[in-house]
Design a protein around this motif. Structure first.
Motif, PDB file in Angstrom:
ATOM      1  N   GLU A 237       0.821  -1.209   0.000  1.00  0.00           N
ATOM      2  CA  GLU A 237       0.000   0.000   0.000  1.00  0.00           C
ATOM      3  C   GLU A 237       0.856   1.261   0.000  1.00  0.00           C
ATOM      4  O   GLU A 237       0.493   2.270  -0.595  1.00  0.00           O
ATOM      5  N   THR A 238       2.011   1.223   0.682  1.00  0.00           N
ATOM      6  CA  THR A 238       2.882   2.400   0.760  1.00  0.00           C
ATOM      7  C   THR A 238       4.130   2.261  -0.094  1.00  0.00           C
ATOM      8  O   THR A 238       4.942   3.186  -0.137  1.00  0.00           O
ATOM      9  N   ASP A 239       4.303   1.098  -0.765  1.00  0.00           N
ATOM     10  CA  ASP A 239       5.504   0.817  -1.552  1.00  0.00           C
ATOM     11  C   ASP A 239       6.753   1.034  -0.697  1.00  0.00           C
ATOM     12  O   ASP A 239       7.701   1.698  -1.104  1.00  0.00           O
ATOM     13  N   SER A 240       6.723   0.480   0.512  1.00  0.00           N
ATOM     14  CA  SER A 240       7.822   0.652   1.458  1.00  0.00           C
ATOM     15  C   SER A 240       8.201  -0.690   2.063  1.00  0.00           C
ATOM     16  O   SER A 240       7.481  -1.678   1.941  1.00  0.00           O
ATOM     17  N   LEU A 241       9.369  -0.679   2.702  1.00  0.00           N
ATOM     18  CA  LEU A 241       9.798  -1.823   3.499  1.00  0.00           C
ATOM     19  C   LEU A 241       9.549  -1.501   4.961  1.00  0.00           C
ATOM     20  O   LEU A 241       9.954  -0.443   5.449  1.00  0.00           O
ATOM     21  N   ARG A 242       8.879  -2.403   5.659  1.00  0.00           N
ATOM     22  CA  ARG A 242       8.558  -2.203   7.075  1.00  0.00           C
ATOM     23  C   ARG A 242       9.394  -3.183   7.909  1.00  0.00           C
ATOM     24  O   ARG A 242       9.416  -4.375   7.650  1.00  0.00           O
ATOM     25  N   PRO A 256      12.687   0.928  16.270  1.00  0.00           N
ATOM     26  CA  PRO A 256      11.366   0.338  16.563  1.00  0.00           C
ATOM     27  C   PRO A 256      10.869  -0.541  15.425  1.00  0.00           C
ATOM     28  O   PRO A 256      11.020  -0.195  14.249  1.00  0.00           O
ATOM     29  N   GLU A 257      10.308  -1.674  15.798  1.00  0.00           N
ATOM     30  CA  GLU A 257       9.640  -2.503  14.801  1.00  0.00           C
ATOM     31  C   GLU A 257       8.454  -1.733  14.235  1.00  0.00           C
ATOM     32  O   GLU A 257       7.784  -1.007  14.937  1.00  0.00           O
ATOM     33  N   GLY A 258       8.234  -1.900  12.956  1.00  0.00           N
ATOM     34  CA  GLY A 258       7.176  -1.143  12.288  1.00  0.00           C
ATOM     35  C   GLY A 258       7.689   0.084  11.575  1.00  0.00           C
ATOM     36  O   GLY A 258       6.957   0.716  10.803  1.00  0.00           O
ATOM     37  N   THR A 259       8.978   0.459  11.823  1.00  0.00           N
ATOM     38  CA  THR A 259       9.560   1.597  11.105  1.00  0.00           C
ATOM     39  C   THR A 259       9.541   1.316   9.612  1.00  0.00           C
ATOM     40  O   THR A 259       9.922   0.235   9.169  1.00  0.00           O
ATOM     41  N   THR A 266      16.339   3.162   0.997  1.00  0.00           N
ATOM     42  CA  THR A 266      17.035   2.246   1.891  1.00  0.00           C
ATOM     43  C   THR A 266      17.919   1.289   1.112  1.00  0.00           C
ATOM     44  O   THR A 266      17.631   0.959  -0.043  1.00  0.00           O
ATOM     45  N   VAL A 267      19.031   0.866   1.734  1.00  0.00           N
ATOM     46  CA  VAL A 267      19.978  -0.047   1.089  1.00  0.00           C
ATOM     47  C   VAL A 267      19.290  -1.355   0.723  1.00  0.00           C
ATOM     48  O   VAL A 267      19.515  -1.922  -0.350  1.00  0.00           O
ATOM     49  N   ALA A 268      18.418  -1.830   1.608  1.00  0.00           N
ATOM     50  CA  ALA A 268      17.729  -3.088   1.348  1.00  0.00           C
ATOM     51  C   ALA A 268      16.856  -3.012   0.097  1.00  0.00           C
ATOM     52  O   ALA A 268      16.550  -4.039  -0.519  1.00  0.00           O
ATOM     53  N   GLY A 269      16.434  -1.795  -0.272  1.00  0.00           N
ATOM     54  CA  GLY A 269      15.607  -1.635  -1.461  1.00  0.00           C
ATOM     55  C   GLY A 269      16.296  -2.104  -2.732  1.00  0.00           C
ATOM     56  O   GLY A 269      15.637  -2.549  -3.680  1.00  0.00           O
ATOM     57  N   ILE A 270      17.652  -2.015  -2.767  1.00  0.00           N
ATOM     58  CA  ILE A 270      18.383  -2.485  -3.949  1.00  0.00           C
ATOM     59  C   ILE A 270      18.217  -3.999  -4.094  1.00  0.00           C
ATOM     60  O   ILE A 270      17.942  -4.515  -5.180  1.00  0.00           O
ATOM     61  N   ARG A 291      22.833   8.597  -0.615  1.00  0.00           N
ATOM     62  CA  ARG A 291      22.123   7.760  -1.585  1.00  0.00           C
ATOM     63  C   ARG A 291      20.818   7.216  -1.030  1.00  0.00           C
ATOM     64  O   ARG A 291      19.837   7.059  -1.764  1.00  0.00           O
ATOM     65  N   PHE A 292      20.801   6.932   0.284  1.00  0.00           N
ATOM     66  CA  PHE A 292      19.620   6.306   0.899  1.00  0.00           C
ATOM     67  C   PHE A 292      19.273   7.053   2.194  1.00  0.00           C
ATOM     68  O   PHE A 292      19.639   6.612   3.293  1.00  0.00           O
ATOM     69  N   PRO A 293      18.592   8.179   2.094  1.00  0.00           N
ATOM     70  CA  PRO A 293      18.370   9.045   3.270  1.00  0.00           C
ATOM     71  C   PRO A 293      17.209   8.602   4.159  1.00  0.00           C
ATOM     72  O   PRO A 293      16.326   9.389   4.496  1.00  0.00           O
ATOM     73  N   SER A 294      17.176   7.316   4.545  1.00  0.00           N
ATOM     74  CA  SER A 294      16.102   6.848   5.410  1.00  0.00           C
ATOM     75  C   SER A 294      16.531   6.927   6.869  1.00  0.00           C
ATOM     76  O   SER A 294      17.726   7.012   7.196  1.00  0.00           O
TER      77      SER A 294
END
Length: 693
Positions: A237-242, A256-259, A266-270, A291-294
């Motif tokens: 729904e948010t096109d994000s990694l939680r 925190p979990e849920g961030t 994010t690096v994991a997005g690669i 490069r990944f300002p999360s």
């Protein structure tokens, strides 16, 4: 001549004695670097040089790599330099198994890269000797001088013997290192296989994702050194990694979990987007924060994380998320680590799908159980009506509104006094909607203590509060894809009103004791006998919630405004309860109907039904016997001296005067009386009501 011969013989004896010392010394070395260092020291007694090196052949890459043993000046050599056979004289020396002597580097143009390297290190002449054992060809031993022509008259037979000794020593050292490397690889492979087995056992033993992840992180830490492990799952729904689970040492502040972090931030997005492992070797050099300002990246970098490895969680159909490890050391992970983590990620992906399926099945099972209990409770409930009874204009107007709004998904607010049949109207709305196949879930907000109302509405997790011994599904979740009927909505506490507003606006909520957002598809029907607009003015009810509820208000008239329906209701209730009690009521005395019509019925239809039920119980024969004393003691529509007709005439006259004898229109007398204009005109004619000239 004899003296010269003796001198040469003595020199040869010294050289061979030195050669034996070299052989004894270097034969004990099992490490190539230690061997090369000792070799450079010992060979000074055997041969003259300013620069000495060993060039070794790599059969896998088919290249030659230079190892400088010693130089009289600082050596300018790239430690990773590798050359092909045609680029280095060692290729020729190995192929022909002969020594090569170059008297002047400046004059030799055959190998430009080697010539440039030697010139950079001021070497003018050199000699190359093949390093060969009985089993294989290793490379070459090179000695060089800063002067030209130094090795023109060298005893090559002796140098060949030196090279043979060196070849055996190098071969032994390489074999030992290879054996050591193989042993280390076997130990690593054993540890990795053991880790995978432990993880597999953890998968069998744990169905809950967080418990499973804690067990997996513990297994990984014993095999692979790192300070941070996380499991990030994709939120479509948010096109994000939680962040779904985190395991970190005390060096890294808790995240925190849920961030959540957008895929691109994010690096994991690669790893997620490419479906391949991603290795970050040195965070300082890679400018990850730019490069990944999360928030996650910032927290890890500020804690001192230098390297990371992210691998995707892939199933047959999709990418679920990523498994991420990080270390405070640069270059902490390599391709082999990425391969091992990929195997772990494959197991985790299967486990997550199984855990999700298990959770969905468990929730579906719990929901069905809750619905079953709820419906059984509903079946046991004694409803006020089996169908809507009445023929008055006021009731028909309400039913018309129900017919209009019922098929929609609009929120409906039912207003009316206690006992007017608000729940019956709610059921009619649900039965007219596309949700009729699902459950109509009801909750009386005034009948449940404030402390328990939130749990009843939203549900709770196990351990959310004292006494929460297991997970409970709330009424909102139970009504998913159906209709939720909240009776006495005016009694909902102020602290719960924002949460209910969120359900209405966003169709989402969290159970008590949980951070997981639950999406629902619920239609809300609310009812109250209180004046919500007055409560809003007195700040007892939220304005925004009132407007969200008041989308389509339906006002149910009290029974005293439905005089035409009273006789119908009396007959209906008499038949209903006599049939249930196996009695036969055939007649209702006219004086009984007249007395019932004069009564005000403050409890409305519910009070009327209870009154008729008592009358049926008290009736010994086929005629309905009512307790007139009860009606005389209660509030009457008219005083004891007026007939029902006179009271009706007086009431219509009062309304006509208030409306200045305007009959039609929204503010006319007909609308005020809840009847059609033609019906009002007919009653006025019957009662002899006419406007004075």
């Amino acid at each position: 001549m004899r003296v010269t011969a003796q001198k040469a013989e003595q020199q040869a004896v010294q050289r061979y004695r030195a050669l034996l010392e070299v052989a004894d010394s270097i034969a004990s070395h099992r490490d190539t670097q230690a061997l090369f260092h000792d070799l450079a020291q010992k060979l000074h007694a055997v041969v003259e040089f300013d620069f000495i090196n060993v060039v070794l052949y790599n059969p896998l890459k088919k290249t030659f790599k230079l190892h400088v043993l010693e130089a009289s000046r600082p050596a300018h050599v790239d430690p990773d330099l590798e050359l092909r056979a045609e680029e280095t004289p060692t290729g020729w020396v190995l192929e022909h198994q002969k020594a090569m002597v170059v008297d002047d580097v400046e004059q030799d143009m055959r190998y430009p890269r080697v010539r440039e390297l030697l010139r950079r290190n001021h070497v003018r002449s050199y000699c190359l000797l093949p390093l060969t054992t009985a089993q294989r060809r290793l490379g070459s031993l090179g000695i060089g001088s800063l002067q030209p022509g130094v090795y023109r008259d060298t005893d090559f037979d002796f140098l060949q013997r030196v090279a043979a000794q060196v070849a055996v020593a190098v071969d032994n050292a390489l074999n030992f290192e290879k054996a050591q490397t193989s042993q280390i690889q076997l130990e690593h492979e054993r540890d990795h296989l053991r880790m995978l087995l432990e993880i597999n056992n953890a998968l069998v033993a744990n169905l809950e994702t967080r418990e499973l992840f804690a067990a997996i992180a513990s297994c990984m830490r014993r095999v692979m050194q790192h300070e941070y492990t996380s499991l990030a799952l994709y939120d479509a729904e948010t096109d994000s990694l939680r962040l779904h689970a985190v395991d970190a040492t005390g060096q890294i502040p808790p995240i925190p979990e849920g961030t959540m972090a957008p895929i691109a931030d994010t690096v994991a997005g690669i790893a997620f987007s490419s479906r391949k492992p991603f290795l970050c070797h040195n965070a300082d050099e890679e400018n990850l924060l730019e490069r990944f300002p999360s928030e996650i990246t910032r927290t890890l970098l500020e804690a001192g994380v230098k390297s990371a490895c992210c691998v995707p969680l892939i199933t047959r159909n999709r990418v679920l998320g990523t498994l991420n490890v990080a270390s405070m050391r640069p270059n902490a992970f390599d391709e082999k680590d990425a391969d091992v983590l990929t195997q772990v990620a494959n197991q985790i992906a299967i486990a997550i799908e199984n855990a999700r399926a298990y959770t969905q099945i468990a929730e579906f099972k719990n929901r069905l159980a809750e619905e079953k209990l709820y419906l059984e409770d509903e079946i046991r409930t004694e409803y006020d009506f089996e169908e809507i009874i009445g023929d008055s204009a006021a009731l028909k107007r309400v039913l018309k509104q129900v017919e209009i709004v019922g098929p929609s998904d609009a929120t409906v607010l039912i207003l009316g006094e206690t006992g007017t049949g608000k729940e019956l109207i709610a059921r009619a709305l649900h039965n007219l909607s596309p949700r009729r196949e699902r459950t109509l879930v009801k909750l009386n907000c005034a009948a449940i203590p404030t402390g328990l109302l939130e749990s009843e509405l939203f549900g709770h997790e196990k351990g959310a509060f004292t006494g929460a011994i297991e997970r409970k599904i709330g009424r909102i979740e139970l009504a998913h894809d159906g209709t939720l009927f909240l009776d006495e909505i005016g009694d909902i506490p102020p602290e719960l009103q924002p949460k209910l507003l969120r359900v209405l606006q966003e169709q989402e909520f969290e159970r008590l004791g949980s951070t997981r957002t639950i999406k629902v598809n619920v239609r809300l029907i609310a009812a109250t006998n209180r004046d919500l607009s007055q409560m809003v003015a007195e700040r007892q009810f939220r304005t925004d919630l009132f407007y969200r509820l008041n989308v389509f208000p339906i006002v149910i008239p009290p029974l005293r405004e439905r005089q035409e329906d009273i006789a119908l209701l009396v007959r209906y209730f008499a038949q209903k309860h006599s049939r249930r009690m196996n009695k036969k009521i055939e007649t209702i005395p006219s004086e009984a109907l007249e007395a019932i019509g004069r009564y005000a019925w403050p409890g409305n239809v519910r009070e009327l039904e209870n009154f008729i039920e008592r009358a049926v119980i008290l009736s010994p024969g086929p005629a309905l016997k009512i307790a007139l004393a009860e009606l005389k003691g209660g509030a009457a529509v008219v005083s004891s001296g007026k007939t029902l007709e006179a009271a009706e005439r007086e009431h219509i006259l009062n309304v006509l005067k208030e409306t200045e004898w305007v009959l039609a229109g929204g503010r006319g007398a007909a609308a005020r009386l809840g009847m059609k204009r033609t019906t009002l005109q007919s009653k006025m004619k019957k009662l002899g009501i006419a406007r004075a000239r």
